[in-house]
Write an enzyme that holds these catalytic residues in place. Structure first.
Site, PDB file in Angstrom:
ATOM      1  N   GLN A  80       0.832  -1.203   0.000  1.00 58.00           N
ATOM      2  CA  GLN A  80       0.000   0.000   0.000  1.00 58.00           C
ATOM      3  C   GLN A  80       0.866   1.252   0.000  1.00 58.00           C
ATOM      4  O   GLN A  80       0.557   2.233  -0.684  1.00 58.00           O
ATOM      5  CB  GLN A  80      -0.928  -0.003   1.213  1.00 58.00           C
ATOM      6  CG  GLN A  80      -1.983   1.090   1.179  1.00 58.00           C
ATOM      7  CD  GLN A  80      -2.986   0.884   0.059  1.00 58.00           C
ATOM      8  OE1 GLN A  80      -3.370  -0.253  -0.249  1.00 58.00           O
ATOM      9  NE2 GLN A  80      -3.404   1.972  -0.561  1.00 58.00           N
ATOM     10  N   VAL A  97      -5.805   7.377  -3.662  1.00 55.20           N
ATOM     11  CA  VAL A  97      -5.282   6.118  -3.120  1.00 55.20           C
ATOM     12  C   VAL A  97      -5.301   6.188  -1.599  1.00 55.20           C
ATOM     13  O   VAL A  97      -4.994   7.235  -1.018  1.00 55.20           O
ATOM     14  CB  VAL A  97      -3.830   5.865  -3.609  1.00 55.20           C
ATOM     15  CG1 VAL A  97      -3.302   4.559  -3.045  1.00 55.20           C
ATOM     16  CG2 VAL A  97      -3.773   5.861  -5.134  1.00 55.20           C
ATOM     17  N   ALA A  98      -5.671   5.071  -0.970  1.00 54.66           N
ATOM     18  CA  ALA A  98      -5.689   5.040   0.500  1.00 54.66           C
ATOM     19  C   ALA A  98      -4.276   5.184   1.049  1.00 54.66           C
ATOM     20  O   ALA A  98      -3.331   4.563   0.554  1.00 54.66           O
ATOM     21  CB  ALA A  98      -6.312   3.749   0.987  1.00 54.66           C
ATOM     22  N   SER A 121      -6.062   1.318   4.555  1.00 54.01           N
ATOM     23  CA  SER A 121      -6.719   0.478   3.544  1.00 54.01           C
ATOM     24  C   SER A 121      -7.273  -0.797   4.161  1.00 54.01           C
ATOM     25  O   SER A 121      -6.586  -1.496   4.912  1.00 54.01           O
ATOM     26  CB  SER A 121      -5.731   0.122   2.439  1.00 54.01           C
ATOM     27  OG  SER A 121      -6.308  -0.824   1.555  1.00 54.01           O
ATOM     28  N   HIS A 157      -7.768  -3.428   2.621  1.00 57.06           N
ATOM     29  CA  HIS A 157      -7.090  -4.582   2.024  1.00 57.06           C
ATOM     30  C   HIS A 157      -6.017  -5.139   2.946  1.00 57.06           C
ATOM     31  O   HIS A 157      -5.713  -6.336   2.898  1.00 57.06           O
ATOM     32  CB  HIS A 157      -6.488  -4.202   0.669  1.00 57.06           C
ATOM     33  CG  HIS A 157      -7.515  -4.019  -0.415  1.00 57.06           C
ATOM     34  ND1 HIS A 157      -8.241  -5.065  -0.940  1.00 57.06           N
ATOM     35  CD2 HIS A 157      -7.942  -2.910  -1.055  1.00 57.06           C
ATOM     36  CE1 HIS A 157      -9.063  -4.610  -1.870  1.00 57.06           C
ATOM     37  NE2 HIS A 157      -8.899  -3.305  -1.959  1.00 57.06           N
ATOM     38  N   ASP A 167     -11.702  -6.794  -4.146  1.00 58.41           N
ATOM     39  CA  ASP A 167     -12.205  -6.071  -5.306  1.00 58.41           C
ATOM     40  C   ASP A 167     -12.589  -7.092  -6.371  1.00 58.41           C
ATOM     41  O   ASP A 167     -11.728  -7.833  -6.870  1.00 58.41           O
ATOM     42  CB  ASP A 167     -11.145  -5.121  -5.861  1.00 58.41           C
ATOM     43  CG  ASP A 167     -10.834  -3.971  -4.914  1.00 58.41           C
ATOM     44  OD1 ASP A 167     -11.660  -3.711  -4.020  1.00 58.41           O
ATOM     45  OD2 ASP A 167      -9.767  -3.332  -5.077  1.00 58.41           O
ATOM     46  N   GLU A 220     -16.763   2.955  -4.396  1.00 55.77           N
ATOM     47  CA  GLU A 220     -16.185   1.837  -5.151  1.00 55.77           C
ATOM     48  C   GLU A 220     -17.211   0.710  -5.245  1.00 55.77           C
ATOM     49  O   GLU A 220     -17.365  -0.078  -4.295  1.00 55.77           O
ATOM     50  CB  GLU A 220     -14.901   1.342  -4.469  1.00 55.77           C
ATOM     51  CG  GLU A 220     -13.779   2.378  -4.440  1.00 55.77           C
ATOM     52  CD  GLU A 220     -12.502   1.826  -3.816  1.00 55.77           C
ATOM     53  OE1 GLU A 220     -12.537   0.686  -3.280  1.00 55.77           O
ATOM     54  OE2 GLU A 220     -11.464   2.519  -3.863  1.00 55.77           O
ATOM     55  N   HIS A 258     -15.867  -3.024  -4.389  1.00 51.97           N
ATOM     56  CA  HIS A 258     -15.166  -3.330  -3.141  1.00 51.97           C
ATOM     57  C   HIS A 258     -16.136  -3.954  -2.122  1.00 51.97           C
ATOM     58  O   HIS A 258     -17.049  -3.297  -1.628  1.00 51.97           O
ATOM     59  CB  HIS A 258     -14.567  -2.040  -2.564  1.00 51.97           C
ATOM     60  CG  HIS A 258     -13.724  -2.244  -1.350  1.00 51.97           C
ATOM     61  ND1 HIS A 258     -12.354  -2.071  -1.346  1.00 51.97           N
ATOM     62  CD2 HIS A 258     -14.048  -2.601  -0.087  1.00 51.97           C
ATOM     63  CE1 HIS A 258     -11.879  -2.299  -0.132  1.00 51.97           C
ATOM     64  NE2 HIS A 258     -12.896  -2.633   0.655  1.00 51.97           N
TER      65      HIS A 258
END
Length: 272
Positions: free
Chosen positions: A147, A177-178, A183, A185, A192, A240, A243
């Protein structure tokens, strides 16, 4: 002697006549019950109340009803703990440390997902397939280092050419962007999903894809939520439509039925 008597009689007659005349010319005085005469400066008080026409209703002097006070909707919350691993909140205010690393299991396309929820993800993908939709998992678990690489790479791209100072470029990059540690993720619980590896991630262009519409309406049946829907962007900060986040069956069902994002769901428990 006889003349004296006549004088007395005559005097008596004169007195009687004067009395009669006096009674005829004297004004009569009001009796105590006569209320038609008022004292100076006072209003006349009628002996009877005036009548009111039948077609005139008396004024409504009853107090008006109190204004209704709107109350926040009351929810019958699921009997779960928001401190469990599957409900961990990650956003710009709830940041993961660089050392946070979940236990993950390999899935399709060389991706990884939290081992405790991987069966639910496989079931979700299988459910979409059984309804005629093919799924492509673009991104699942992403470590902090990855990330950071993506974020600072975007900031450097914005600053390239010298038109924007790097500090300003980092601020601009946060909109795209995170930031590392913010994030989902990194949790290993976010994924995603798109219909093809060739599909570009442009929210307005893919939000009506049949696969994403199906996932939006059915992912809660597998314990997932659409994490960043368009109507919650002012709360989550992101839009998103691809997501999806695992939160567990009970929480996912409740959030779907009440149109809540994860932040709103957790706030309900914190308020109680």
């Amino acid at each position: 002697m006889r003349k004296h008597k006549w004088r007395i009689l005559l005097l008596i007659l004169v007195v009687i006549l004067l009395s009669i005349v006096s009674s005829r010319v004297s004004p009569s005085l009001p009796t105590p019950d006569d209320t038609s005469i008022s004292a100076p400066g006072e209003a006349t008080i009628p002996s009877e109340s005036p009548s009111v026409p039948d077609d005139i209703s008396p004024p409504d002097v009853s107090p008006s009803a109190s204004p209704e006070v709107s109350e926040k909707p009351k929810y019958d919350l699921p009997d779960i703990s928001i401190h469990e691993w599957n409900l961990k909140l990650v956003n710009n205010r709830n940041v993961l440390t660089e050392s946070f690393t979940p236990d993950v299991t390999a899935i399709a396309n060389g991706q990884y997902f939290d081992s405790r929820a991987v069966d639910a993800l496989n079931a979700l993908v299988a459910g979409a397939a059984s309804n005629g939709y093919s799924s492509y998992i673009s991104t699942a678990y992403r470590p902090y280092s990855t990330q950071a690489y993506i974020f600072y790479g975007k900031a450097s791209q914005i600053a390239w050419g010298g038109e924007v100072e790097y500090a300003e470029a980092e601020i601009m990059a946060r909109e795209l962007v995170a930031y590392p540690g913010t994030s989902e993720h990194q949790l290993g619980l976010a994924v995603d999903i798109i219909d093809s590896a060739d599909t570009y991630f442009v929210a307005e262009e893919v939000e009506e894809l049949p696969l994403l519409l199906w996932l939006k309406d059915h992912c809660h049946e597998y314990g997932f939520i659409l994490r960043y829907p368009k109507d919650k962007e002012d709360i989550t900060g992101w839009y998103e439509p691809w997501h999806f986040r695992y939160v567990g069956l009970d929480a996912a069902k409740f959030m779907y039925e009440n149109n809540l994002c994860l932040e709103e769901f957790i706030d309900l428990y914190l308020a109680n």
